[in-house]
Design an enzyme around this catalytic site. Structure first.
Site, mmCIF file in Angstrom:
data_model
loop_
_atom_site.group_PDB
_atom_site.id
_atom_site.type_symbol
_atom_site.label_atom_id
_atom_site.label_comp_id
_atom_site.label_asym_id
_atom_site.label_seq_id
_atom_site.Cartn_x
_atom_site.Cartn_y
_atom_site.Cartn_z
ATOM 1 C CD GLU A 149 1.689 32.089 -1.291
ATOM 2 O OE1 GLU A 149 1.580 33.301 -1.581
ATOM 3 O OE2 GLU A 149 2.661 31.396 -1.632
ATOM 4 C CG PHE A 193 8.283 26.067 1.754
ATOM 5 C CD1 PHE A 193 9.125 25.097 2.305
ATOM 6 C CD2 PHE A 193 8.372 26.322 0.396
ATOM 7 C CE1 PHE A 193 10.037 24.406 1.508
ATOM 8 C CE2 PHE A 193 9.278 25.631 -0.410
ATOM 9 C CZ PHE A 193 10.113 24.671 0.143
ATOM 10 C CG ASP A 199 8.330 29.191 6.621
ATOM 11 O OD1 ASP A 199 8.964 29.500 7.630
ATOM 12 O OD2 ASP A 199 8.371 28.052 6.115
ATOM 13 C CG PHE A 200 5.133 30.455 1.380
ATOM 14 C CD1 PHE A 200 6.309 30.940 1.951
ATOM 15 C CD2 PHE A 200 5.230 29.686 0.227
ATOM 16 C CE1 PHE A 200 7.546 30.656 1.387
ATOM 17 C CE2 PHE A 200 6.463 29.404 -0.347
ATOM 18 C CZ PHE A 200 7.623 29.883 0.237
ATOM 19 C CG HIS A 242 11.781 28.536 2.000
ATOM 20 N ND1 HIS A 242 12.225 29.842 1.958
ATOM 21 C CD2 HIS A 242 11.067 28.366 0.855
ATOM 22 C CE1 HIS A 242 11.821 30.416 0.820
ATOM 23 N NE2 HIS A 242 11.115 29.540 0.149
ATOM 24 C CD GLU A 278 2.228 29.550 -4.454
ATOM 25 O OE1 GLU A 278 3.160 29.071 -3.780
ATOM 26 O OE2 GLU A 278 1.645 30.603 -4.142
#
Lengths: 335, 348
Positions: A72, A95, A97-98, A141, A41
């Protein structure tokens, strides 16, 4: 080998930031191998939200540096399918977290295809992602999730603590025929270091580096805590001789370098930003106990994030974020 | 040229042979599973033969397919060897995946088969990835992602189709609407009547065809393949078909009645296709019987091969994890080799 020896062996080095070192690694690998391309991205024209891929789209164009939709699971899955069919994608997860969004493709496809197919495919995919607190980016994040990947069979995980390691590990990841995750701590992108400019310089997966030699206590650290531990070691130099190891590769993990150091010093502090329970710290401690239990002169200490998420407000974030002061206290406790 | 095409008499006969082989393979696998000789789960493709065979008849041998839970039919349609497939179902070393995949994961990347898949909806992202490799390398292939009607509800399927559509990748997504997502009827899982209607959201073609008619499926896939090869991106082809057996073998199927199954059997894809060939004078009843006998013998041979094939040595459990084996695994591998293959043993 010590990190210093690696740098000294290199014929030429340049001072640069971790961000520049990773970008140099990606540029060199894009130039070296036409099968390699970047996807993710905003990695293209935008240059990456944390600016790691800046300039590469201009240099290599749309085919080699590909902006994906915000999806993702879709693009990590596509990278997996592409790796199984003859190309070498380097995917950026903005990030870490994703990662949860794409975890099905990571754990059930990317990690298992080679094994379930009886070894009849390679999986040369690299996933780069950013981790860590310190920017006031709040819980979604700021995560440090590398233990998930290091724990999951079929995946390899690296986490550089210096600019040289960042370049060498990124290149080794891209060249590997196995799926390798590169965990970049976002707070060290501006950290500077000497980086070999040799295009063939790589850091082998599974080799830790002794960044500073010492006699009294071993600090095994990752990412941002490598630099902070080195500063702490310097500040304590009059009282205690601290050896600092950058783990660099979480899986495979260089048990031998760590155990050898503990055999010499008899004391161990493990410093890693991930949550303390059931993670990287526990794995390192277990291996040291298996290999060097009778060399230990004091209880092993762990520095990490308490089992909280990373809060937003600065005093809260500073409260839970581990740093060099925590390393100092741990060293003092056992020496 | 494709291995077989519905455009020639020889190709049509080969398509019929593959459909019959799928039926015989799967009913035999069901029997041996019931007898306890095949471990794990098996999900049979019986009733859906026209979809896999129709699709693969429209593909070139080096095109890729990514399959579903119900992958045996796709494997045979793609040309995989029933002997090695059966050996895999039996967990033998000589199976396609050295006994590490089993029924739900048969794969042979060299044949363009990117694996059956134990996760509903996981194949389409892999097909998009294969299409990405094809596009990146300017190769003359396409990648087909098979998915069931249940998988249409999965988020990653949407992401995969959207990515393939926005990048105009040479992919085809084949929805096998067999009326049930595990035990829930398709009507209870989706609001749209035709699952190909979702194509509008991606601005790509979407067609619904009679999935009990091998010719209709082949024509739709051929069209989709041309579209993809022209650089115009993916197509969604929904094939309306029917799953004769339960979701898995042993499924008691409280969710449907026998009448419904019998009604669909009147449209049996193999009977329809063989009747067509007989009507056209391309096949006689006797030849059909001979073909059935030949295939029964072939599957019997596959069973014997699978039964006689060696089980993997326990040390094989540590092989194939990585291109470069890490010391974390090597220590177990070397221990197992030193043990000389004794089953079980010390984990340290």
């Amino acid at each position: 080998m010590t990190a210093q020896a690696e740098i000294e062996r290199a014929e030429e080095t340049e001072t640069m930031t971790v961000r520049e070192a990773i970008r140099m690694a990606l540029r060199e690998e894009l130039q070296r191998d036409e099968d390699v391309y970047l996807m993710g991205e905003d990695v293209g024209k935008f240059g990456g939200v944390l600016e790691v891929t800046g300039g590469l789209w201009e240099e290599f164009g749309d085919e080699r540096v590909r902006d994906t939709p915000i999806s993702e699971a879709g693009f990590i899955g596509a990278a997996t399918g592409a790796a199984a069919t003859g190309t070498r994608p380097v995917a950026e997860l903005m990030f870490s977290d994703f990662m949860g969004v794409s975890m099905e493709q990571i754990m059930n496809q990317m990690a298992k295809m080679r094994y379930m197919f009886g070894g009849k495919t390679e999986m040369p995919v690299t996933v780069r992602t950013t981790e860590g607190g310190g920017m006031g980016a709040a819980s979604q994040h700021s995560g440090t999730v590398h233990a998930w990947i290091a724990h999951f069979p079929g995946l390899k995980a690296v986490a550089p603590g210096t600019a040289a390691a960042a370049k060498g590990l990124t290149k080794a990841a891209v060249r590997s025929n196995d799926p390798v995750f590169v965990f970049e701590n976002k707070m060290i992108y501006e950290q500077q270091g000497e980086v070999p400019t040799d295009e063939e310089f790589t850091v082998p997966l599974g080799e830790a580096a002794v960044e500073r030699e010492g006699e009294d206590v071993t600090v095994v650290a990752t990412q941002r805590l490598v630099g902070e531990s080195l500063q702490t070691a310097d500040s304590l130099a009059d009282d205690v001789s601290v050896e600092v190891i950058d783990v660099r590769s979480l899986y495979p993990l260089d048990t031998e370098t760590i155990a050898d150091s503990v055999r010499k010093t008899g004391r161990l502090v493990v410093a890693d930003e991930s949550p303390l329970s059931y993670g990287v710290h526990a794995e390192i401690v277990s291996r040291v106990q298996e290999e060097a239990f009778f060399s230990l002169d004091a209880p092993i200490q762990r520095i990490g994030t308490p089992d909280t998420h990373m809060p937003f407000s600065p005093p809260l974030e500073q409260e839970v974020l581990p740093d060099g002061d925590d390393v100092r206290e741990a060293i003092k406790l056992i020496t | 040229m494709a291995d077989y095409t519905l455009e020639t008499e020889e190709g049509r006969r080969e398509a019929l042979r593959r459909m019959l082989t799928i039926r015989e393979f799967d009913s035999t696998a069901g029997d041996y599973f019931a007898d306890g000789e095949i471990p794990g789960f098996v999900h049979l493709y019986i009733g859906e033969e026209a979809v896999g065979v129709g699709a693969c008849a429209a593909l070139e041998p080096d095109d890729y397919i990514a399959s579903t839970h119900r992958g045996h039919g796709h494997c045979i349609a793609k040309g995989l060897d029933p002997k090695l497939m059966m050996a895999e179902l039996f967990g033998k070393q000589d199976g396609y995946c050295n006994g590490k995949g089993g029924s739900m994961h048969i794969a042979d990347v060299d044949s363009g088969m990117l694996g059956a898949n134990g996760i509903v909806g996981a194949g389409p992202p892999l097909a998009t990835g294969a299409a990405l490799s094809i596009d990146y390398d300017d190769r003359e292939q396409v990648a087909v992602g098979f998915l069931g009607d249940g998988a249409v509800a999965q988020g990653q399927v949407h992401e995969a189709i959207n990515l393939a559509a926005t990048w105009d990748l040479p992919a085809v997504f084949v929805v096998e609407n067999n009326r049930y997502g595990e035990g829930t009827p398709v009507e209870e899982q989706h609001n749209v009547d035709d699952l190909s209607d979702t194509a509008g959201a991606y601005d790509i073609p979407g067609v619904t065809v009679d999935g009990m008619d091998v010719t209709a499926v082949a024509e739709a896939i051929e069209e989709a393949r041309k579209h993809a090869r022209a650089g115009d991106g993916p197509t969604i082809v929904e094939a309306e078909t029917y799953r004769y057996r339960g979701h898995y073998e042993g499924d008691e199927q409280p969710y449907r009645d026998e009448d419904e199954i019998e009604k669909w059997k009147e449209q049996d894809p193999i009977d329809r296709f063989s009747d067509l060939l007989i009507d056209r004078g391309e096949l006689t009843e006797e030849e059909l019987e001979e073909l059935r006998t030949e295939i029964e013998a072939e599957i019997e041979e596959a069973i014997e091969y699978a039964q006689d094939a060696p089980l993997p040595d326990p040390s094989e459990a540590y092989e194939d994890m990585f291109a470069e084996m890490p010391p974390e695994i090597e220590r177990f591998a070397s221990q197992a080799r030193a043990d000389g293959g004794s089953l079980g043993g010390d984990r340290r």
